[in-house]
Design a protein around this motif. Structure first.
Motif, PDB file in Angstrom:
ATOM      1  N   SER A  44      -5.638  -4.268   5.762  1.00  0.00           N
ATOM      2  CA  SER A  44      -4.994  -3.175   5.044  1.00  0.00           C
ATOM      3  C   SER A  44      -4.457  -2.138   6.023  1.00  0.00           C
ATOM      4  O   SER A  44      -5.196  -1.608   6.861  1.00  0.00           O
ATOM      5  N   ASN A  45      -3.167  -1.853   5.925  1.00  0.00           N
ATOM      6  CA  ASN A  45      -2.505  -0.845   6.741  1.00  0.00           C
ATOM      7  C   ASN A  45      -2.292   0.408   5.893  1.00  0.00           C
ATOM      8  O   ASN A  45      -1.579   0.361   4.884  1.00  0.00           O
ATOM      9  N   VAL A  46      -2.935   1.504   6.289  1.00  0.00           N
ATOM     10  CA  VAL A  46      -2.843   2.751   5.528  1.00  0.00           C
ATOM     11  C   VAL A  46      -2.476   3.887   6.481  1.00  0.00           C
ATOM     12  O   VAL A  46      -2.128   3.669   7.632  1.00  0.00           O
ATOM     13  N   GLY A  47      -2.575   5.128   6.007  1.00  0.00           N
ATOM     14  CA  GLY A  47      -2.265   6.283   6.835  1.00  0.00           C
ATOM     15  C   GLY A  47      -1.402   7.283   6.103  1.00  0.00           C
ATOM     16  O   GLY A  47      -1.503   7.450   4.881  1.00  0.00           O
TER      17      GLY A  47
ATOM     18  N   ASN B 277       0.846  -1.195   0.000  1.00  0.00           N
ATOM     19  CA  ASN B 277       0.000   0.000   0.000  1.00  0.00           C
ATOM     20  C   ASN B 277       0.881   1.244   0.000  1.00  0.00           C
ATOM     21  O   ASN B 277       1.858   1.316   0.758  1.00  0.00           O
ATOM     22  N   VAL B 278       0.552   2.220  -0.837  1.00  0.00           N
ATOM     23  CA  VAL B 278       1.138   3.555  -0.739  1.00  0.00           C
ATOM     24  C   VAL B 278      -0.043   4.496  -0.501  1.00  0.00           C
ATOM     25  O   VAL B 278      -0.862   4.716  -1.401  1.00  0.00           O
TER      26      VAL B 278
ATOM     27  N   ARG C  53      -4.117  -1.226  -8.148  1.00  0.00           N
ATOM     28  CA  ARG C  53      -5.443  -0.656  -7.852  1.00  0.00           C
ATOM     29  C   ARG C  53      -5.272   0.648  -7.097  1.00  0.00           C
ATOM     30  O   ARG C  53      -4.359   0.792  -6.276  1.00  0.00           O
ATOM     31  N   TYR C  54      -6.147   1.600  -7.399  1.00  0.00           N
ATOM     32  CA  TYR C  54      -6.217   2.822  -6.600  1.00  0.00           C
ATOM     33  C   TYR C  54      -7.613   2.909  -6.001  1.00  0.00           C
ATOM     34  O   TYR C  54      -8.621   2.778  -6.724  1.00  0.00           O
ATOM     35  N   THR C  55      -7.675   3.113  -4.694  1.00  0.00           N
ATOM     36  CA  THR C  55      -8.961   3.250  -4.015  1.00  0.00           C
ATOM     37  C   THR C  55      -9.069   4.641  -3.416  1.00  0.00           C
ATOM     38  O   THR C  55      -8.233   5.051  -2.593  1.00  0.00           O
TER      39      THR C  55
ATOM     40  N   GLY D  54      -6.640   7.822   0.562  1.00  0.00           N
ATOM     41  CA  GLY D  54      -6.299   7.578  -0.836  1.00  0.00           C
ATOM     42  C   GLY D  54      -5.203   6.530  -0.849  1.00  0.00           C
ATOM     43  O   GLY D  54      -4.141   6.738  -0.256  1.00  0.00           O
ATOM     44  N   VAL D  55      -5.453   5.378  -1.484  1.00  0.00           N
ATOM     45  CA  VAL D  55      -4.529   4.253  -1.383  1.00  0.00           C
ATOM     46  C   VAL D  55      -4.233   3.664  -2.759  1.00  0.00           C
ATOM     47  O   VAL D  55      -5.152   3.274  -3.488  1.00  0.00           O
ATOM     48  N   PHE D  56      -2.943   3.589  -3.104  1.00  0.00           N
ATOM     49  CA  PHE D  56      -2.486   2.900  -4.299  1.00  0.00           C
ATOM     50  C   PHE D  56      -1.916   1.549  -3.878  1.00  0.00           C
ATOM     51  O   PHE D  56      -1.110   1.485  -2.940  1.00  0.00           O
ATOM     52  N   GLN D  57      -2.333   0.483  -4.567  1.00  0.00           N
ATOM     53  CA  GLN D  57      -1.897  -0.864  -4.228  1.00  0.00           C
ATOM     54  C   GLN D  57      -1.226  -1.527  -5.423  1.00  0.00           C
ATOM     55  O   GLN D  57      -1.678  -1.365  -6.565  1.00  0.00           O
TER      56      GLN D  57
END
Length: 206
Positions: free
Chosen positions: A82-85, A44-45, A168-170, A196-199
């Motif tokens: 999913s780890n985001v931030g 994840n970015v 994927r971008y969410t 906003g997450v790019f995978q």
């Protein structure tokens, strides 16, 4: 956790209906009509809108089921950790870590035999949120809303019948910060804080 189970039950019912529809509409001898299960994981970015922070790397991983419903068209529900931030700008190393159980439901279309595009909604349920630095961590779960809704767009390529890669971008549509706790995020501006997450990752189909 109680909020997750009704969503899973609803999606499971949809899967069963899709499976029955696919079985009735396609001859059993067509191997491409088989429902497939698999594992997926990757990078994840992520970033947060309206926050003076930069993108942060994280991890996602989980399971999926691919259900063919028509020629070149399938539905793929997933259950992912999913780890985001986001990360502090400049020389600091503080990180905002937000953890979800995410349930994307992706509608996939094969543009080539091994290449597909996808789009669909994602329903995410908060597990934990905290701000971490060298000193320690500040728990922000109470300051973070328990549910996040987003829309994902992506593509994938099947290297073999079992192994594939995907991007994927969410884009999040929900404000993830509780209004009464915005001060814990250091957030005092107008507007919403959205994920906003790019995978990018790999998958394996059984």
């Amino acid at each position: 956790m109680k909020k997750i189970f009704p969503g899973l039950a609803l999606i499971a019912g949809t899967f069963v209906f899709a499976q029955n529809t696919s079985t009735d509409a396609t001859p059993p001898s067509t191997t491409s009509s088989k429902i497939k299960f698999g594992l997926k994981a990757g990078l994840n970015v992520s970033n947060l809108s309206n926050m003076d922070m930069k993108s942060k790397a994280g991890f996602y991983g989980g399971v999926f089921m691919n259900v063919p419903v028509a020629k070149n068209f399938s539905v793929q529900p997933e259950v992912l950790y999913s780890n985001v931030g986001a990360k502090q700008k400049g020389d600091g190393n503080a990180k905002l870590e937000v953890e979800y159980i995410s349930i994307p439901v992706m509608f996939q279309y094969k543009v080539l035999p091994n290449l597909y595009v996808e789009a669909g909604p994602q329903f995410s349920f908060l597990m934990d949120a905290r701000l971490k630095d060298n000193v320690g961590s500040l728990h922000l779960k109470d300051a973070t809303r328990g549910f996040d809704f987003g829309i994902g767009l992506g593509a994938g390529y099947d290297i073999t019948k079992n192994i594939g890669v995907n991007i994927r971008y969410t884009a999040g549509f929900s404000d993830i910060v509780n209004k009464s706790h915005r001060y814990l995020y250091g957030y005092d501006r107008t507007g919403s804080v959205k994920n906003g997450v790019f995978q990018v990752g790999v998958n394996y189909k059984f």
